[in-house]
Design a protein around this motif. Structure first.
Motif, PDB file in Angstrom:
ATOM      1  N   GLY A   1       0.813  -1.203   0.000  1.00 32.76           N
ATOM      2  CA  GLY A   1       0.000   0.000   0.000  1.00 32.76           C
ATOM      3  C   GLY A   1       0.852   1.261   0.000  1.00 32.76           C
ATOM      4  O   GLY A   1       2.064   1.220  -0.226  1.00 32.76           O
ATOM      5  N   THR A   2       0.218   2.392   0.272  1.00 31.93           N
ATOM      6  CA  THR A   2       0.914   3.673   0.218  1.00 31.93           C
ATOM      7  C   THR A   2       1.305   4.145   1.614  1.00 31.93           C
ATOM      8  O   THR A   2       0.682   3.787   2.610  1.00 31.93           O
ATOM      9  CB  THR A   2       0.043   4.755  -0.439  1.00 31.93           C
ATOM     10  OG1 THR A   2      -1.157   4.918   0.342  1.00 31.93           O
ATOM     11  CG2 THR A   2      -0.306   4.384  -1.865  1.00 31.93           C
ATOM     12  N   THR A   3       2.345   4.973   1.651  1.00 31.19           N
ATOM     13  CA  THR A   3       2.756   5.626   2.889  1.00 31.19           C
ATOM     14  C   THR A   3       3.476   6.911   2.526  1.00 31.19           C
ATOM     15  O   THR A   3       3.734   7.193   1.345  1.00 31.19           O
ATOM     16  CB  THR A   3       3.655   4.705   3.741  1.00 31.19           C
ATOM     17  OG1 THR A   3       3.847   5.295   5.023  1.00 31.19           O
ATOM     18  CG2 THR A   3       5.011   4.489   3.082  1.00 31.19           C
ATOM     19  N   LEU A   4       3.832   7.691   3.533  1.00 33.83           N
ATOM     20  CA  LEU A   4       4.507   8.960   3.300  1.00 33.83           C
ATOM     21  C   LEU A   4       6.000   8.796   3.536  1.00 33.83           C
ATOM     22  O   LEU A   4       6.413   8.325   4.598  1.00 33.83           O
ATOM     23  CB  LEU A   4       3.954  10.038   4.237  1.00 33.83           C
ATOM     24  CG  LEU A   4       4.467  11.466   3.978  1.00 33.83           C
ATOM     25  CD1 LEU A   4       3.916  11.998   2.662  1.00 33.83           C
ATOM     26  CD2 LEU A   4       4.079  12.397   5.134  1.00 33.83           C
ATOM     27  N   GLN A   5       6.775   9.176   2.541  1.00 34.73           N
ATOM     28  CA  GLN A   5       8.229   9.147   2.652  1.00 34.73           C
ATOM     29  C   GLN A   5       8.760  10.573   2.761  1.00 34.73           C
ATOM     30  O   GLN A   5       8.490  11.414   1.908  1.00 34.73           O
ATOM     31  CB  GLN A   5       8.857   8.463   1.439  1.00 34.73           C
ATOM     32  CG  GLN A   5      10.385   8.509   1.418  1.00 34.73           C
ATOM     33  CD  GLN A   5      10.966   7.882   0.167  1.00 34.73           C
ATOM     34  OE1 GLN A   5      10.837   6.676  -0.032  1.00 34.73           O
ATOM     35  NE2 GLN A   5      11.603   8.687  -0.673  1.00 34.73           N
ATOM     36  N   ILE A   6       9.513  10.836   3.817  1.00 32.75           N
ATOM     37  CA  ILE A   6      10.125  12.145   4.036  1.00 32.75           C
ATOM     38  C   ILE A   6      11.627  11.988   3.868  1.00 32.75           C
ATOM     39  O   ILE A   6      12.249  11.156   4.532  1.00 32.75           O
ATOM     40  CB  ILE A   6       9.787  12.679   5.441  1.00 32.75           C
ATOM     41  CG1 ILE A   6       8.275  12.793   5.606  1.00 32.75           C
ATOM     42  CG2 ILE A   6      10.461  14.023   5.684  1.00 32.75           C
ATOM     43  CD1 ILE A   6       7.842  13.056   7.036  1.00 32.75           C
ATOM     44  N   THR A   7      12.219  12.772   2.978  1.00 34.29           N
ATOM     45  CA  THR A   7      13.637  12.625   2.646  1.00 34.29           C
ATOM     46  C   THR A   7      14.401  13.900   2.978  1.00 34.29           C
ATOM     47  O   THR A   7      13.944  15.007   2.669  1.00 34.29           O
ATOM     48  CB  THR A   7      13.809  12.304   1.147  1.00 34.29           C
ATOM     49  OG1 THR A   7      13.055  11.123   0.831  1.00 34.29           O
ATOM     50  CG2 THR A   7      15.276  12.060   0.806  1.00 34.29           C
ATOM     51  N   ASN A   8      15.554  13.720   3.619  1.00 29.18           N
ATOM     52  CA  ASN A   8      16.443  14.838   3.924  1.00 29.18           C
ATOM     53  C   ASN A   8      17.885  14.438   3.643  1.00 29.18           C
ATOM     54  O   ASN A   8      18.285  13.297   3.895  1.00 29.18           O
ATOM     55  CB  ASN A   8      16.330  15.245   5.397  1.00 29.18           C
ATOM     56  CG  ASN A   8      15.036  15.961   5.706  1.00 29.18           C
ATOM     57  OD1 ASN A   8      14.884  17.140   5.400  1.00 29.18           O
ATOM     58  ND2 ASN A   8      14.090  15.247   6.317  1.00 29.18           N
ATOM     59  N   LYS A   9      18.651  15.386   3.114  1.00 32.68           N
ATOM     60  CA  LYS A   9      20.073  15.171   2.878  1.00 32.68           C
ATOM     61  C   LYS A   9      20.874  16.251   3.584  1.00 32.68           C
ATOM     62  O   LYS A   9      20.435  17.387   3.685  1.00 32.68           O
ATOM     63  CB  LYS A   9      20.398  15.214   1.378  1.00 32.68           C
ATOM     64  CG  LYS A   9      19.877  14.054   0.561  1.00 32.68           C
ATOM     65  CD  LYS A   9      20.350  14.170  -0.884  1.00 32.68           C
ATOM     66  CE  LYS A   9      19.852  13.022  -1.740  1.00 32.68           C
ATOM     67  NZ  LYS A   9      20.333  13.123  -3.145  1.00 32.68           N
ATOM     68  N   GLU A  10      22.043  15.867   4.070  1.00 37.81           N
ATOM     69  CA  GLU A  10      22.937  16.865   4.646  1.00 37.81           C
ATOM     70  C   GLU A  10      24.381  16.386   4.522  1.00 37.81           C
ATOM     71  O   GLU A  10      24.644  15.191   4.349  1.00 37.81           O
ATOM     72  CB  GLU A  10      22.593  17.142   6.102  1.00 37.81           C
ATOM     73  CG  GLU A  10      22.681  15.955   7.037  1.00 37.81           C
ATOM     74  CD  GLU A  10      22.241  16.318   8.439  1.00 37.81           C
ATOM     75  OE1 GLU A  10      23.115  16.736   9.228  1.00 37.81           O
ATOM     76  OE2 GLU A  10      21.037  16.172   8.741  1.00 37.81           O
ATOM     77  N   LYS A  11      25.297  17.321   4.609  1.00 38.05           N
ATOM     78  CA  LYS A  11      26.711  16.996   4.540  1.00 38.05           C
ATOM     79  C   LYS A  11      27.138  16.306   5.829  1.00 38.05           C
ATOM     80  O   LYS A  11      26.632  16.603   6.910  1.00 38.05           O
ATOM     81  CB  LYS A  11      27.550  18.255   4.337  1.00 38.05           C
ATOM     82  CG  LYS A  11      27.261  18.995   3.041  1.00 38.05           C
ATOM     83  CD  LYS A  11      27.747  18.203   1.830  1.00 38.05           C
ATOM     84  CE  LYS A  11      27.540  18.987   0.541  1.00 38.05           C
ATOM     85  NZ  LYS A  11      27.969  18.229  -0.656  1.00 38.05           N
ATOM     86  N   ILE A  12      28.103  15.408   5.705  1.00 44.74           N
ATOM     87  CA  ILE A  12      28.611  14.718   6.876  1.00 44.74           C
ATOM     88  C   ILE A  12      30.052  14.303   6.640  1.00 44.74           C
ATOM     89  O   ILE A  12      30.447  13.982   5.504  1.00 44.74           O
ATOM     90  CB  ILE A  12      27.742  13.478   7.214  1.00 44.74           C
ATOM     91  CG1 ILE A  12      28.095  12.930   8.593  1.00 44.74           C
ATOM     92  CG2 ILE A  12      27.880  12.409   6.139  1.00 44.74           C
ATOM     93  CD1 ILE A  12      27.136  11.858   9.089  1.00 44.74           C
TER      94      ILE A  12
END
Length: 329
Positions: A53-64
């Motif tokens: 089924g469907t769901t919510l994907q939250i994506t974040n990128k940052e330097k490391i």
């Protein structure tokens, strides 16, 4: 004797005063006021389709800044450790070094230990990274620095840094699953949110879809809590997925590294003392179920905001800790 009406009024007053004195409740009230006119779309992310089924994907990128000991350095270190062979402890290893045996290659010529040394070397040469990790675990506890050192055999992009948020300690829904992967000098965090309890199978499916034969898990108490919890929920929904992969549980390594230097080895304590990170408007893990219930019952997304941020920060900190540990090995 006070009337029932008076007693009820006293109870309501007491509860009101308690809420005012509870910073976690005050934070929730403030967030609900701030986000009362906003919807799930305001959290960012995108709806994704999974086999469940469907769901919510939250994506974040940052330097490391992330680095581990190189495979060459790890291999050299391991080949100088005679205690990886049966029958060799500290005193025997010291004696053998005194006799001129410096590496396992040297020891392969020894009349007593040579056979086992050659078997170990052959298994190292033929084995994958997970096989070498198993070789080391046969001789050392899972939380030993030598085991952590073996993470250097894995490519950075093969690690999945994971953390989950649940409605309790057992047999309850997972409401948020977070995972992070490394690419170059970036860490990408993907979080799968149950917008309602019915989306839990989709959340589980979204997470497991990224697990492959090269995967190694990194967690904080994940061996004891997160992974068994995930496996149990997968069984609950008859989702088949093999999650038996190398697993570096940084809680146990942290205790070996810093138990004498820090007040405790909680994740936020490590953040504060080693990385000078202070969380603002953080919600304790034990209060997350209450926050999610408030969101679920009211439709107000305010209580979700610190849950998502809490989970994201936990995951990013895992990568920082692992890299720091390899600096100290």
């Amino acid at each position: 004797m006070p009337s029932p009406k008076y007693q009820k009024h006293e109870e309501e007053l007491h509860n009101s005063i308690s809420l005012c004195n509870d910073p976690v409740e005050r934070l929730k009230a403030r967030l609900m006021d701030e986000y009362q006119d906003k919807s799930l779309e305001d959290l960012g992310g995108e709806e994704i389709e999974t086999p469940q089924g469907t769901t919510l994907q939250i994506t974040n990128k940052e330097k490391i800044k992330f680095h581990l000991k190189s495979p060459e350095k790890v291999e050299k270190s391991i080949k100088c450790d005679f205690k990886l062979l049966p029958g060799i402890g500290d005193s025997t290893a010291s004696r053998l070094k005194g006799e001129g045996y410096k590496t396992l290659e040297d020891l392969s010529e020894h009349p007593r230990f040579g056979k086992n040394a050659q078997i170990f070397l052959d298994r190292m040469d033929d084995g994958k990274s997970c096989d070498i990790i198993d070789l080391v675990k046969n001789r050392y506890p899972a939380s030993h620095k030598r085991v952590l050192e073996c993470a250097g055999f894995k490519e950075p992009e093969h690690f999945i840094f994971l953390d989950i948020e649940t409605m309790g300690l057992s047999n309850v829904p997972v409401i948020l699953m977070g995972e992070a992967t490394l690419t170059g000098d970036e860490i990408e965090v993907k979080q799968y949110l149950s917008r309602d309890y019915g989306e839990e199978p989709a959340v589980l499916s979204a997470f497991t879809s990224h697990v492959n034969e090269d995967t190694a898990f990194v967690s904080f108490n994940g061996v004891t809590f997160d992974l068994p919890f995930i496996k149990n929920r997968l069984r609950q929904f008859s989702i088949k997925q093999d999650l038996n992969r190398p697993h570096f549980d940084l809680l146990h390594f942290s205790r070996r590294f810093w138990r004498d230097d820090l007040p405790n080895c909680q994740l936020t304590t490590i953040e504060e003392h080693l990385f000078d990170i202070e969380r603002i408007d953080d919600v304790p893990g034990s209060r997350i179920p209450n926050y999610y219930k408030t969101y679920h019952n009211s439709g107000n997304i305010g209580p979700l905001v610190p849950i998502i941020e809490h989970n994201r920060m936990d995951i990013v900190t895992l990568a920082l800790i692992m890299s720091r540990m390899h600096d100290e090995i």
